[in-house]
Design a protein around this motif. Sequence first.
Motif, mmCIF file in Angstrom:
data_model
loop_
_atom_site.group_PDB
_atom_site.id
_atom_site.type_symbol
_atom_site.label_atom_id
_atom_site.label_comp_id
_atom_site.label_asym_id
_atom_site.label_seq_id
_atom_site.Cartn_x
_atom_site.Cartn_y
_atom_site.Cartn_z
ATOM 1 N N GLY A 105 -7.251 -4.032 -0.320
ATOM 2 C CA GLY A 105 -7.439 -2.587 -0.303
ATOM 3 C C GLY A 105 -6.674 -1.681 -1.026
ATOM 4 N N ILE A 106 -5.948 -2.314 -1.827
ATOM 5 C CA ILE A 106 -5.040 -1.434 -2.847
ATOM 6 C C ILE A 106 -5.911 -0.860 -3.945
ATOM 7 C CG2 ILE A 106 -3.043 -1.665 -4.447
ATOM 8 C CD1 ILE A 106 -2.004 -3.689 -2.302
ATOM 9 N N PRO A 107 -5.686 0.521 -4.382
ATOM 10 C CA PRO A 107 -6.441 1.002 -5.437
ATOM 11 C C PRO A 107 -5.963 0.233 -6.689
ATOM 12 C CG PRO A 107 -5.736 2.699 -3.946
ATOM 13 C CD PRO A 107 -5.062 1.398 -3.688
ATOM 14 N N ARG A 108 -7.209 -0.246 -7.439
ATOM 15 C CA ARG A 108 -6.963 -0.981 -8.910
ATOM 16 C C ARG A 108 -5.933 -0.231 -9.681
ATOM 17 N NH1 ARG A 108 -9.456 -5.246 -11.066
ATOM 18 N NH2 ARG A 108 -11.067 -5.180 -9.525
ATOM 19 N N GLU A 109 -6.197 1.267 -9.701
ATOM 20 C CA GLU A 109 -5.494 2.234 -10.712
ATOM 21 C C GLU A 109 -4.104 2.290 -10.196
ATOM 22 O OE1 GLU A 109 -7.554 4.969 -7.645
ATOM 23 O OE2 GLU A 109 -8.027 3.170 -8.847
ATOM 24 N N ASN A 110 -3.670 1.670 -9.263
ATOM 25 C CA ASN A 110 -2.192 1.641 -8.736
ATOM 26 C C ASN A 110 -1.359 0.306 -8.971
ATOM 27 O OD1 ASN A 110 -2.664 4.170 -7.548
ATOM 28 N ND2 ASN A 110 -2.419 3.641 -5.365
ATOM 29 N N VAL A 111 -2.162 -0.667 -9.564
ATOM 30 C CA VAL A 111 -1.697 -1.887 -9.894
ATOM 31 C C VAL A 111 -1.501 -1.983 -11.498
ATOM 32 C CG1 VAL A 111 -1.841 -4.478 -9.467
ATOM 33 C CG2 VAL A 111 -2.951 -2.797 -7.805
ATOM 34 N N TYR A 112 -0.200 -2.458 -11.870
ATOM 35 C CA TYR A 112 0.096 -2.495 -13.194
ATOM 36 C C TYR A 112 0.703 -3.793 -13.588
ATOM 37 C CZ TYR A 112 -0.394 2.586 -13.614
ATOM 38 O OH TYR A 112 -0.709 3.777 -13.346
ATOM 39 N N TYR A 113 0.168 -4.536 -14.813
ATOM 40 C CA TYR A 113 0.695 -5.824 -15.253
ATOM 41 C C TYR A 113 1.910 -5.699 -16.241
ATOM 42 C CZ TYR A 113 0.890 -9.902 -18.301
ATOM 43 O OH TYR A 113 1.481 -11.031 -19.012
ATOM 44 N N TYR A 141 7.794 3.541 -16.386
ATOM 45 C CA TYR A 141 8.697 4.412 -15.642
ATOM 46 C C TYR A 141 8.360 5.961 -15.928
ATOM 47 C CZ TYR A 141 11.498 0.537 -13.689
ATOM 48 O OH TYR A 141 12.101 -0.734 -13.177
ATOM 49 N N LEU A 142 8.433 6.432 -17.222
ATOM 50 C CA LEU A 142 8.423 7.501 -17.630
ATOM 51 C C LEU A 142 6.995 8.182 -17.309
ATOM 52 C CD1 LEU A 142 9.886 7.825 -21.462
ATOM 53 C CD2 LEU A 142 10.846 8.511 -19.125
ATOM 54 N N SER A 143 5.847 7.282 -17.427
ATOM 55 C CA SER A 143 4.576 7.822 -16.976
ATOM 56 C C SER A 143 4.521 7.849 -15.510
ATOM 57 C CB SER A 143 3.434 7.113 -17.453
ATOM 58 O OG SER A 143 3.386 5.638 -16.760
ATOM 59 N N ALA A 144 5.049 7.031 -14.676
ATOM 60 C CA ALA A 144 5.057 7.081 -13.172
ATOM 61 C C ALA A 144 5.677 8.395 -12.803
ATOM 62 C CB ALA A 144 5.786 5.783 -12.792
ATOM 63 N N TYR A 145 6.974 8.642 -13.420
ATOM 64 C CA TYR A 145 7.604 9.878 -13.100
ATOM 65 C C TYR A 145 6.876 11.093 -13.432
ATOM 66 C CZ TYR A 145 11.123 13.339 -13.010
ATOM 67 O OH TYR A 145 12.021 14.481 -12.732
ATOM 68 N N LYS A 176 0.928 -1.220 -0.015
ATOM 69 C CA LYS A 176 -0.235 0.046 -0.032
ATOM 70 C C LYS A 176 0.930 1.255 -0.019
ATOM 71 C CE LYS A 176 -4.351 -1.730 2.240
ATOM 72 N NZ LYS A 176 -5.027 -1.736 3.527
ATOM 73 N N SER A 177 2.061 1.116 0.471
ATOM 74 C CA SER A 177 3.044 2.304 0.663
ATOM 75 C C SER A 177 3.589 2.785 -0.708
ATOM 76 C CB SER A 177 4.020 2.225 1.560
ATOM 77 O OG SER A 177 3.574 1.848 2.928
ATOM 78 N N ALA A 178 3.585 2.013 -1.565
ATOM 79 C CA ALA A 178 4.072 2.109 -3.058
ATOM 80 C C ALA A 178 2.984 3.094 -3.982
ATOM 81 C CB ALA A 178 4.271 0.699 -3.604
ATOM 82 N N ASP A 179 3.629 3.915 -4.634
ATOM 83 C CA ASP A 179 3.044 4.575 -5.622
ATOM 84 C C ASP A 179 2.283 3.677 -6.706
ATOM 85 O OD1 ASP A 179 3.462 7.394 -4.632
ATOM 86 O OD2 ASP A 179 5.413 6.865 -5.295
ATOM 87 N N ARG A 180 3.093 2.781 -7.169
ATOM 88 C CA ARG A 180 2.514 1.919 -8.040
ATOM 89 C C ARG A 180 3.124 0.451 -7.695
ATOM 90 N NH1 ARG A 180 2.681 4.146 -14.209
ATOM 91 N NH2 ARG A 180 1.790 6.137 -14.103
ATOM 92 N N ASP A 199 -7.301 -8.614 -8.802
ATOM 93 C CA ASP A 199 -8.419 -8.681 -7.969
ATOM 94 C C ASP A 199 -7.986 -8.709 -6.640
ATOM 95 O OD1 ASP A 199 -9.984 -7.932 -10.322
ATOM 96 O OD2 ASP A 199 -10.370 -10.016 -10.841
ATOM 97 N N ASP A 200 -7.019 -9.765 -6.508
ATOM 98 C CA ASP A 200 -6.657 -10.166 -5.023
ATOM 99 C C ASP A 200 -6.037 -8.892 -4.198
ATOM 100 O OD1 ASP A 200 -7.494 -12.723 -4.885
ATOM 101 O OD2 ASP A 200 -5.654 -13.328 -6.116
ATOM 102 N N LEU A 201 -5.118 -8.236 -4.903
ATOM 103 C CA LEU A 201 -4.828 -6.991 -4.303
ATOM 104 C C LEU A 201 -5.714 -5.565 -4.042
ATOM 105 C CD1 LEU A 201 -1.478 -6.709 -6.528
ATOM 106 C CD2 LEU A 201 -1.588 -7.182 -3.896
#
Length: 370
Positions: A129-137, A337-341, A109-113, A123-125
Amino acid sequence: MKNAKLKLIMYSSADKVDGQGVGSAYEEQVALIKEGADDLFDVTINDWTTKPDIQHFHTIDPTFFVKMQDKKAVNIAYCHFLPETVDESLKIPSPFFKIFANYLVTFYKSADRLVVVNPIFIDDLVKLGIPRENVYYIPNYVSKEKFHPLGKEARDAYREKLGIDKNVFVVLGAGQVQTRKGVLDFVEVAKKMPDTTFVWAGGFSFGVITEGYEELHKIQKNPPENVKFLGIVPREEMVELYNMSDVLFVPSYNELFPMTILEAINFKTPLVLRDLELYKDILFGHHMQASDNDGFVQCLNTLKDDPEIYAEYQLESQILSEFYSKEHVLQMWREFYLSAYGEKQYALRQKKRNKNKKKKVKKRNDHEKK
């Protein structure tokens, strides 16, 4: 965006434990970025002194959790496992496991992504309680420069080294020796196919706390005649193992995206896997599958006895190998990485504007009171 390269620091302790897929995935991902994105990023490893633009945490060490509190950098974490997958792999006393599970979720949860290598974890994440928009495949990747066919001469030589007849059908299993990996099923299937040689590469990376250690240790020490347990094999030697094998057999009950699969398909090695939901979105049916040992025996015998079907599944593995190409995965990482930055910089600017705005309002209110 800065003109200079972004400072990207990778944090990991995965290389401290031999014979685990997390270490192989870390090694491949770092090499991929260093070689394929050196125009964008200055990559360092476990660098505690440099001020980072992006921090990528490959393992969940408590010291890394402290480093993740730097809110000016982009904080990215890999999700290689969930609490329940750890519980199935290691024998951890219940009170300690609850503490570990809470820590693991807090870390994520502490990670930005958060990056997963298989979309089935998303779905498990979210349930944790982790926002779906914070999880990337982003899938794992294996270098074709390192893992590629060596030819028949090397195949025969390595078989001779292991005491295996050059004409026998060889089924390879790989991974930590633990119950979750289906090692007991691997041995039971071997018993039903006495004219086939079964080889398992991997050992007890976490020793006696491994789930099922006592039973598995006995089998490892006294296997059936047609089964060889090689113990932990150096990754560079795995190339020779894949080269001399006819099939990769993965009877695991729970996986994410086994590095062994990505390594084997570079050799066009047919895959026989347990029928797991998680494979649907990453292997797309380009493999043979079964749900029990009788089904595994049928799959393996079909590949052994029918050259046309064997060639068909060699092609299926080749298709997968081309899909998980260096270029495809590298482009995903560059854009990620670029979009995260960019997203982080926007959030920091907005925070600064809001802070300045509050200061101005406070200053105006104080002036009006006077």
